[in-house]
Design a protein around this motif. Sequence first.
Motif, short mmCIF file in Angstrom:
data_model
loop_
_atom_site.label_atom_id
_atom_site.label_comp_id
_atom_site.label_asym_id
_atom_site.label_seq_id
_atom_site.Cartn_x
_atom_site.Cartn_y
_atom_site.Cartn_z
N HIS A 34 -3.90 -10.14 3.20
CA HIS A 34 -3.97 -8.69 3.04
C HIS A 34 -4.11 -8.03 4.42
O HIS A 34 -5.03 -8.34 5.18
CB HIS A 34 -5.18 -8.36 2.17
CG HIS A 34 -5.30 -6.93 1.76
ND1 HIS A 34 -4.64 -6.40 0.67
CD2 HIS A 34 -6.01 -5.91 2.29
CE1 HIS A 34 -4.95 -5.13 0.54
NE2 HIS A 34 -5.78 -4.79 1.52
N ASP A 36 -4.55 -4.46 6.30
CA ASP A 36 -4.88 -3.05 6.13
C ASP A 36 -4.36 -2.24 7.31
O ASP A 36 -4.79 -2.44 8.45
CB ASP A 36 -6.40 -2.88 6.04
CG ASP A 36 -6.94 -3.35 4.70
OD1 ASP A 36 -6.41 -2.90 3.66
OD2 ASP A 36 -7.87 -4.17 4.68
N HIS A 67 -1.11 -3.30 3.00
CA HIS A 67 -1.72 -2.13 2.35
C HIS A 67 -1.60 -0.95 3.30
O HIS A 67 -2.35 -0.86 4.28
CB HIS A 67 -3.18 -2.46 2.01
CG HIS A 67 -3.92 -1.35 1.35
ND1 HIS A 67 -5.30 -1.36 1.20
CD2 HIS A 67 -3.50 -0.19 0.79
CE1 HIS A 67 -5.68 -0.27 0.58
NE2 HIS A 67 -4.61 0.47 0.33
N MET A 69 -2.30 2.47 4.41
CA MET A 69 -3.14 3.67 4.26
C MET A 69 -2.70 4.65 5.35
O MET A 69 -3.41 4.91 6.32
CB MET A 69 -4.62 3.29 4.39
CG MET A 69 -5.12 2.54 3.15
SD MET A 69 -6.70 1.71 3.42
CE MET A 69 -6.12 0.22 4.19
N ASP A 177 -9.24 -3.87 -4.64
CA ASP A 177 -9.50 -3.91 -3.20
C ASP A 177 -10.79 -3.16 -2.86
O ASP A 177 -10.88 -1.95 -3.08
CB ASP A 177 -8.31 -3.28 -2.47
CG ASP A 177 -8.42 -3.38 -0.96
OD1 ASP A 177 -9.33 -4.07 -0.47
OD2 ASP A 177 -7.58 -2.77 -0.28
ZN ZN Z 1 -6.87 -2.97 1.68
#
Ligand code: ZN
Length: 228
Positions: A34, A36, A67, A69, A177
């Motif tokens: 994962h 971020d 992921h 953001m 998450d």
């Molecule tokens: Zn995340």
Amino acid sequence: MRKILWSPTLLSGRLSLLPEALKTFEEKGVDYLHVDVMDGHFVPNYALGTGFIRDLRDMCSLPLDIHLMIERPDMNLDRFDIRPGDIVSVHVESTPHIVRSLQQVRDRGARAFAALCPGTPAEALLPLGPYLDGVLCMSVNPGFAGQKILPGTERHISLIRAAMDHMGLENADLEVDGNVSFDNVSSLIRAGANMFVGGSASLFYAGASVAENVDRAREAVRAFVPDP
Ligand code: ZN
Ligand code: DX5
């Protein structure tokens, strides 16, 4: 029964220990890594970017679970080294063009997930069925590792799973998450989730080695793994 998947979040580990941790994840056959990505606008923090993802490819062959953001992922997706077999999550709150963003992810050969912040109703997913390979449900406010899971998370998960069932996505992955722990993961599965971001309360728990943490995480979900 859906397969239980683990995705360690590299944000929660120490950078100096990353090469060793990646080796362990690869040896243990963890499902994804994962990553971020934070832009300081969509969330009030900055984290891993395009260069980190490029270098990670040289260090490890596991598929990535990216992921995003960031604001307007549809304007910036081209900058990322996205490969077939990866997952890319785009937040429904981050763009007026969520469908275009999901289409762009699939165009790159990756699996398209819609991510929802804790306050976003599950109904936001309903127009997205044809474009979705999975959903990421935030169980903390996005932006920081090491927070506490929010009350209401299990209810949110069950509403999202119901929306997914309604769209005919019974077999699609529902990822959680934020503060997923050895203790709370079973109740997250009962609520309808099957994929977990492993951070400071599980795969990067500081009181044990990464290898021990992977074993303990698998043990914590053993009751939910279908018989071979
Ligand atoms: Zn995340
Ligand atoms: C938070 C990130 C999470 C976070 C989870 O915005 O999306 O992936 O790193 O880490 P823990 O479980 O350590 O809080």
